[in-house]
Write an enzyme that holds these catalytic residues in place. Structure first.
Site, PDB file in Angstrom:
ATOM      1  N   LYS A  46       6.870  10.980  32.563  1.00 50.16           N
ATOM      2  CA  LYS A  46       7.412  10.006  31.612  1.00 50.16           C
ATOM      3  C   LYS A  46       7.269  10.507  30.173  1.00 50.16           C
ATOM      4  O   LYS A  46       8.115  10.232  29.318  1.00 50.16           O
ATOM      5  CB  LYS A  46       6.729   8.649  31.801  1.00 50.16           C
ATOM      6  CG  LYS A  46       7.000   8.005  33.175  1.00 50.16           C
ATOM      7  CD  LYS A  46       8.487   7.849  33.449  1.00 50.16           C
ATOM      8  CE  LYS A  46       8.764   7.046  34.714  1.00 50.16           C
ATOM      9  NZ  LYS A  46      10.200   6.897  34.996  1.00 50.16           N
ATOM     10  N   TYR A  77       3.117  11.274  37.361  1.00 50.35           N
ATOM     11  CA  TYR A  77       3.982  10.190  36.864  1.00 50.35           C
ATOM     12  C   TYR A  77       3.893  10.114  35.331  1.00 50.35           C
ATOM     13  O   TYR A  77       4.906  10.113  34.635  1.00 50.35           O
ATOM     14  CB  TYR A  77       3.546   8.859  37.492  1.00 50.35           C
ATOM     15  CG  TYR A  77       4.385   7.667  37.088  1.00 50.35           C
ATOM     16  CD1 TYR A  77       5.500   7.299  37.835  1.00 50.35           C
ATOM     17  CD2 TYR A  77       4.088   6.917  35.958  1.00 50.35           C
ATOM     18  CE1 TYR A  77       6.281   6.210  37.473  1.00 50.35           C
ATOM     19  CE2 TYR A  77       4.858   5.828  35.587  1.00 50.35           C
ATOM     20  CZ  TYR A  77       5.952   5.477  36.346  1.00 50.35           C
ATOM     21  OH  TYR A  77       6.726   4.391  35.975  1.00 50.35           O
TER      22      TYR A  77
HETATM   23  N1  LIG Z   1       7.999  -1.335  37.899  1.00 48.88           N
HETATM   24  C1  LIG Z   1       7.270  -1.050  36.851  1.00 48.88           C
HETATM   25  O1  LIG Z   1       6.231  -1.661  36.602  1.00 48.88           O
HETATM   26  C2  LIG Z   1       7.732   0.046  35.904  1.00 48.88           C
HETATM   27  C3  LIG Z   1       7.121   0.160  34.637  1.00 48.88           C
HETATM   28  C4  LIG Z   1       7.546   1.169  33.771  1.00 48.88           C
HETATM   29  C5  LIG Z   1       8.550   2.038  34.174  1.00 48.88           C
HETATM   30  N2  LIG Z   1       9.109   1.892  35.402  1.00 48.88           N
HETATM   31  C6  LIG Z   1      10.169   2.850  35.763  1.00 48.88           C
HETATM   32  O2  LIG Z   1      11.358   2.121  35.966  1.00 48.88           O
HETATM   33  C7  LIG Z   1      12.198   2.783  36.901  1.00 48.88           C
HETATM   34  C8  LIG Z   1      12.595   1.822  38.000  1.00 48.88           C
HETATM   35  O3  LIG Z   1      11.411   1.313  38.590  1.00 48.88           O
HETATM   36  P1  LIG Z   1      11.422   0.074  39.597  1.00 48.88           P
HETATM   37  O4  LIG Z   1      10.089  -0.583  39.486  1.00 48.88           O
HETATM   38  O5  LIG Z   1      12.644  -0.740  39.384  1.00 48.88           O
HETATM   39  O6  LIG Z   1      11.437   0.869  40.987  1.00 48.88           O
HETATM   40  P2  LIG Z   1      12.034   0.483  42.427  1.00 48.88           P
HETATM   41  O7  LIG Z   1      11.232   1.264  43.398  1.00 48.88           O
HETATM   42  O8  LIG Z   1      12.137  -1.008  42.592  1.00 48.88           O
HETATM   43  O9  LIG Z   1      13.510   1.081  42.344  1.00 48.88           O
HETATM   44  C9  LIG Z   1      13.745   2.457  42.254  1.00 48.88           C
HETATM   45  C10 LIG Z   1      15.087   2.782  42.879  1.00 48.88           C
HETATM   46  O10 LIG Z   1      15.299   4.195  42.764  1.00 48.88           O
HETATM   47  C11 LIG Z   1      15.793   4.683  43.994  1.00 48.88           C
HETATM   48  N3  LIG Z   1      15.426   6.096  44.144  1.00 48.88           N
HETATM   49  C12 LIG Z   1      14.206   6.610  44.409  1.00 48.88           C
HETATM   50  N4  LIG Z   1      14.282   7.942  44.523  1.00 48.88           N
HETATM   51  C13 LIG Z   1      15.581   8.280  44.336  1.00 48.88           C
HETATM   52  C14 LIG Z   1      16.296   9.497  44.358  1.00 48.88           C
HETATM   53  N5  LIG Z   1      15.690  10.674  44.605  1.00 48.88           N
HETATM   54  N6  LIG Z   1      17.622   9.471  44.119  1.00 48.88           N
HETATM   55  C15 LIG Z   1      18.260   8.297  43.879  1.00 48.88           C
HETATM   56  N7  LIG Z   1      17.652   7.117  43.871  1.00 48.88           N
HETATM   57  C16 LIG Z   1      16.319   7.102  44.095  1.00 48.88           C
HETATM   58  C17 LIG Z   1      15.143   3.801  45.063  1.00 48.88           C
HETATM   59  O11 LIG Z   1      15.859   3.843  46.281  1.00 48.88           O
HETATM   60  C18 LIG Z   1      15.155   2.444  44.377  1.00 48.88           C
HETATM   61  O12 LIG Z   1      16.340   1.718  44.648  1.00 48.88           O
HETATM   62  C19 LIG Z   1      11.398   3.991  37.386  1.00 48.88           C
HETATM   63  O13 LIG Z   1      11.775   5.137  36.659  1.00 48.88           O
HETATM   64  C20 LIG Z   1       9.964   3.600  37.065  1.00 48.88           C
HETATM   65  O14 LIG Z   1       9.133   4.720  36.899  1.00 48.88           O
HETATM   66  C21 LIG Z   1       8.731   0.921  36.268  1.00 48.88           C
END
Ligand SMILES: NC(=O)c1ccc[n+]([C@@H]2O[C@H](COP(=O)([O-])OP(=O)(O)OC[C@H]3O[C@@H](n4cnc5c(N)ncnc54)[C@H](O)[C@@H]3O)[C@@H](O)[C@H]2O)c1
Length: 270
Positions: free
Chosen positions: A173, A169
């Site tokens: 990133k 991960y």
């Molecule tokens: N939540 C956190 O704390 C956080 C912090 C920093 C970065 N992020 C990044 O933000 C982004 C969103 O995270 P989130 O927390 O909203 O996640 P989440 O799991 O709530 O949402 C992710 C979405 O992506 C979709 N998805 C997963 N694999 C997929 C694929 N192969 N094709 C199409 N869609 C797909 C899922 O169905 C889901 O709807 C990610 O890239 C994550 O790494 C999250």
């Protein structure tokens, strides 16, 4: 949580900005979390929103709620990603904003000592190769228009090391960050901006559940956050709306950090 924390802004729900009227935004991972909050926010600012997600029920529900369209997509597939951006062009006549946000952080991705090659590759595919595919698909439309804003979701873990490692991960990133910078430089004179968004930890349902079960795990992280709490998805969505809009016309090839001060901190308040 200490009682001296800075509360999240409730204003995100009452925004009256209309900076994106007539623009078309493609969002991957629009069915949940940050993607869903961004879909709501960009739509509230006037954008046509194309919701891409691998999960059909949540993706469809998001599109219905924001008055946009749903396109089923696995972001690791080149043909499917191309079809997603084509659907935006065919339906609304332009591709102005690409929020390449879908990502995963599965439990099999852990310390380098335990993470299998298979788990490593899966995370690289979904988190990094997908961003390459989405940028590659969006750029031809944006180059023709001589206008576009690409926002790729990285993370604060691309900037800092953690002893609670998710090795693939973090590496994915870091790749998103470097790729966004390079693309931002390459296409700047064609009216296209490319930025990497680096959110801190967000108060998602998954995180809430995990930390309710394991308060020590939450405490270990909260101590490093100057603001004293996790972000709300609406706060990350507000940054997406800014980067998508002409208000950010001179923000390009940036690491846009929205982390409550984590990456700037040495000692945090008690
Ligand atoms: N939540 C956190 O704390 C956080 C912090 C920093 C970065 N992020 C990044 O933000 C982004 C969103 O995270 P989130 O927390 O909203 O996640 P989440 O799991 O709530 O949402 C992710 C979405 O992506 C979709 N998805 C997963 N694999 C997929 C694929 N192969 N094709 C199409 N869609 C797909 C899922 O169905 C889901 O709807 C990610 O890239 C994550 O790494 C999250």
């Amino acid at each position: 949580m200490p009682d001296n924390t800075i509360a999240s802004s409730e204003s995100a729900d009452r925004i009256v900005c209309r900076r994106l009227v007539g623009r078309t935004a493609v969002i991957t991972g629009a069915g949940s979390g940050i993607g869903l909050a961004a879909a709501r926010r960009l739509a509230s600012e006037g954008a046509h929103v194309v919701c891409g997600d691998i999960d059909e029920p949540t993706g469809k529900a998001a599109a219905k709620e924001v008055g946009g369209i749903f396109v089923p997509v696995d972001v690791t597939g080149a043909d499917q990603v191309e079809a997603l951006f084509k659907a935006a062009q065919d339906t609304y006549g332009s591709v102005d904003i690409a929020f390449n946000n879908a990502g995963i952080s599965p439990p099999e991705d852990d310390s380098i000592l335990e993470t299998s090659l298979e788990a490593w590759k899966r995370v690289q595919e979904v988190n990094l190769t997908s961003v390459y595919l989405c940028c590659k698909a969006a750029l031809p439309y944006m180059r023709r228009q001589r206008r576009g804003s690409i926002i790729n979701t990285a993370s604060f873990v691309a900037l800092m090391g953690a002893a609670t490692s998710q090795i693939s991960y973090t590496a994915s990133k870091g790749g998103v960050l470097a790729m966004s910078r390079e693309l931002g430089v390459q296409f700047a004179r064609e009216g296209i901006r490319v930025n990497a968004l680096c959110p801190g930890p967000v108060n998602t349902p998954l995180l809430k559940e995990l930390f309710a079960k394991d308060p020590e795990r939450a405490a270990r992280r909260l101590v490093h956050i100057p603001v004293g709490r996790f972000a709300e998805a609406t706060e990350i969505a507000a940054a997406v709306a800014f980067l998508a809009s002409d208000d950010a016309s001179f923000v390009n090839a940036a690491e846009f950090v929205v982390d409550g001060g984590i990456s700037g901190a040495y000692v945090t308040p008690l």
